[in-house]
Write an enzyme that holds these catalytic residues in place. Sequence first.
Site, PDB file in Angstrom:
ATOM      1  N   ALA A 122       0.841  -1.202   0.000  1.00  0.00           N
ATOM      2  CA  ALA A 122       0.000   0.000   0.000  1.00  0.00           C
ATOM      3  C   ALA A 122       0.870   1.243   0.000  1.00  0.00           C
ATOM      4  CB  ALA A 122      -0.904  -0.008   1.226  1.00  0.00           C
ATOM      5  N   LYS A 178       8.464 -13.261   7.574  1.00  0.00           N
ATOM      6  CA  LYS A 178       8.063 -11.995   6.919  1.00  0.00           C
ATOM      7  C   LYS A 178       9.125 -10.925   7.180  1.00  0.00           C
ATOM      8  CE  LYS A 178       5.649  -8.618   5.069  1.00  0.00           C
ATOM      9  NZ  LYS A 178       5.019  -7.559   5.739  1.00  0.00           N
ATOM     10  N   SER A 246       7.523   0.143   2.251  1.00  0.00           N
ATOM     11  CA  SER A 246       7.259   1.101   3.328  1.00  0.00           C
ATOM     12  C   SER A 246       8.544   1.858   3.695  1.00  0.00           C
ATOM     13  CB  SER A 246       6.686   0.383   4.553  1.00  0.00           C
ATOM     14  OG  SER A 246       7.503  -0.706   4.901  1.00  0.00           O
ATOM     15  N   GLU A 258      11.680   1.538   9.795  1.00  0.00           N
ATOM     16  CA  GLU A 258      11.545   0.410  10.728  1.00  0.00           C
ATOM     17  C   GLU A 258      12.802  -0.476  10.730  1.00  0.00           C
ATOM     18  OE1 GLU A 258       6.839  -0.537  10.949  1.00  0.00           O
ATOM     19  OE2 GLU A 258       7.759  -1.021   9.045  1.00  0.00           O
TER      20      GLU A 258
HETATM   21  O1  KPL Z   1       5.736  -5.275   3.811  1.00  0.00           O
HETATM   22  C1  KPL Z   1       6.065  -4.648   2.829  1.00  0.00           C
HETATM   23  C2  KPL Z   1       6.635  -3.305   3.048  1.00  0.00           C
HETATM   24  O2  KPL Z   1       6.790  -2.531   2.118  1.00  0.00           O
HETATM   25  O3  KPL Z   1       6.939  -3.008   4.225  1.00  0.00           O
HETATM   26  C3  KPL Z   1       5.990  -5.318   1.474  1.00  0.00           C
HETATM   27  C4  KPL Z   1       5.162  -6.597   1.562  1.00  0.00           C
HETATM   28  C5  KPL Z   1       7.393  -5.649   1.017  1.00  0.00           C
HETATM   29  C6  KPL Z   1       5.278  -4.515   0.418  1.00  0.00           C
HETATM   30  O4  KPL Z   1       6.011  -3.461  -0.080  1.00  0.00           O
END
Ligand code: KPL
Length: 285
Positions: A122, A178, A246, A258
Amino acid sequence: MKKIRVAVFGAGSLGSVLGAILAKRNDVLLITRGEHYRAIKENGLRVEGFTEGLFNIPVAEHYPGGYDIIILAVKAYQTEEAIREIKMEYKDEILITFQNGVGIVDMLKDFDVIPGVTTHGAMLISPGIVKHAGYGDTFIGEKSGELTERVFEIAKNFTESGLKTEVVNDIMERRWVKAAVNAVINPLTAIFSIKNGEIWNDDNLRSIAKCMSEELSLFLQKKGINEDVYSLVQDVVLKTRDNESSMLQDIKRGRKTEADYIIKPFSNSKCMYILYKMIKYLEKG
Ligand code: KPL
């Protein structure tokens, strides 16, 4: 299907997209601040991309209490502040965290938490307008691994609303995995200022991603998690090829990233240490 009252705490880009999808079947409240708050209050939330439409969803600057589920979508480094605010109104709501990063679930120990993972992409286009730039996968599960009725009910509700959600018995491992995938995609995209898909389009970047992924797979193996990080990175970059990670969005806006929750936990490897320091340097800029 029973409606759920869902408060999305930290409705930035991803939180707003999740809120818009869930609002199709549920009573959703978006909690956000500043210009995004004002724009949504005045004109509604506009979503483009994989989800489209103008959503007239209630918006607030603070959590008012009284919801069934709170989806926590603030930046990892804003978690302590979010905890302090939620505690003021907290009764027995379920907190679902879709935040990136290692250590978040431990920080939420005083709440009834269902950890989650999502690879949806997003982007914030401008205040009040977000782009659903990648339709990824979403998983939820109890911390203990137990397959409870409540997780199935929530996953069914989310799926029927349009957020395909799978119940898993290894969510804590998946959160590590993740984080490892983010530890490859996010710094590379932020350092080179590229969209996620570019990592796969270019031989040089693909080789760097492979080298990083191999180190991360070894790291996870030592924790008893056997995953081919490189093939997961491939899956996520292809599903979110048009998204800006992000971390890239944070760097472009001159915000903190982050990195401390996504890259630092892996930085005992030389390669990840270098990338961590590169991002910390960019953050200063
Ligand atoms: O988690 C994401 C992020 O941008 O932090 C992904 C899944 C890589 C999508 O851009």
